[in-house]
Design an enzyme around this catalytic site. Structure first.
Site, PDB file in Angstrom:
ATOM      1  CD  GLU A  47      -0.981   4.794   9.619  1.00 11.29           C
ATOM      2  OE1 GLU A  47      -1.398   5.957   9.546  1.00 11.29           O
ATOM      3  OE2 GLU A  47      -1.646   3.813   9.253  1.00 11.29           O
ATOM      4  CD  GLU A 146      -5.568   7.217   7.033  1.00  8.94           C
ATOM      5  OE1 GLU A 146      -5.912   6.040   6.910  1.00  8.94           O
ATOM      6  OE2 GLU A 146      -4.639   7.585   7.778  1.00  8.94           O
TER       7      GLU A 146
END
Length: 176
Positions: A47, A146
């Site tokens: 990520e 998130e």
């Protein structure tokens, strides 16, 4: 699926001065991890995390950098975890980035920019459009939320109920 972190540029070190060594180490570590994960039939995710706001020292900070590293590693069980919050901050151009990197994507995460709140909070991103784009590209994976809810968790999921209703779905995403 498991998130494989890239690490941080050491304090007091110039990013450009250590970028080559950090990339080499990350690639070696990813190859090692990919072999272990393959034995368990697992996917490793890398990520990019923005270095403008969230973590100025995080090594992997753009989808372009992540794609280049994944290409160098060359393992099919390593994928891109594309967090649209970070991608927007570093590069914008989300539609094109989703189209370009779609074959590499193993997981999507969302949060509104700039406040990192619910997708229906005021901000830069048009999530109904993004969700339609993901559907048109054939994305069938999970979308991780998130974000920091402005209220409690249940309130923070209100946008999802509204989105399902706008798509003719009932609670839980099932058809009427």
């Amino acid at each position: 699926r498991i998130h494989l972190m890239a690490g941080r540029v050491p304090l007091g070190t110039d990013r450009a001065a250590v970028a080559g060594e950090m990339e080499t180490t990350f690639i070696e570590n990813l190859r090692y991890a990919a072999d272990l994960l393959a034995q368990e039939d697992m996917i490793g995710l890398v990520e990019p995390i923005n270095s403008r706001i969230t973590d100025p020292r995080y090594f992997l900070n753009t989808p372009h950098q992540a794609a280049a590293i994944l290409e160098k590693v060359g393992q099919p069980n390593l994928k891109l975890q594309l967090d649209l919050f970070h991608c927007q901050i570093m590069d914008g151009n989300l539609s094109r980035n989703l189209e370009t990197y779609f074959p590499l994507i193993g997981h999507i995460q969302i949060a509104q920019v700039p406040g990192r709140h619910e997708p229906d909070s005021p901000g830069e991103l048009n999530f109904p459009y993004i969700f339609e784009l993901l559907e048109s590209l054939g994305y069938t994976g999970y979308v991780g939320c998130e974000y920091a809810p402005k209220g409690d968790t249940l309130e923070g999921l209100g946008w999802l109920r509204s989105y399902w209703q706008s798509r003719g779905l009932q609670h839980g995403g099932t058809s009427k």
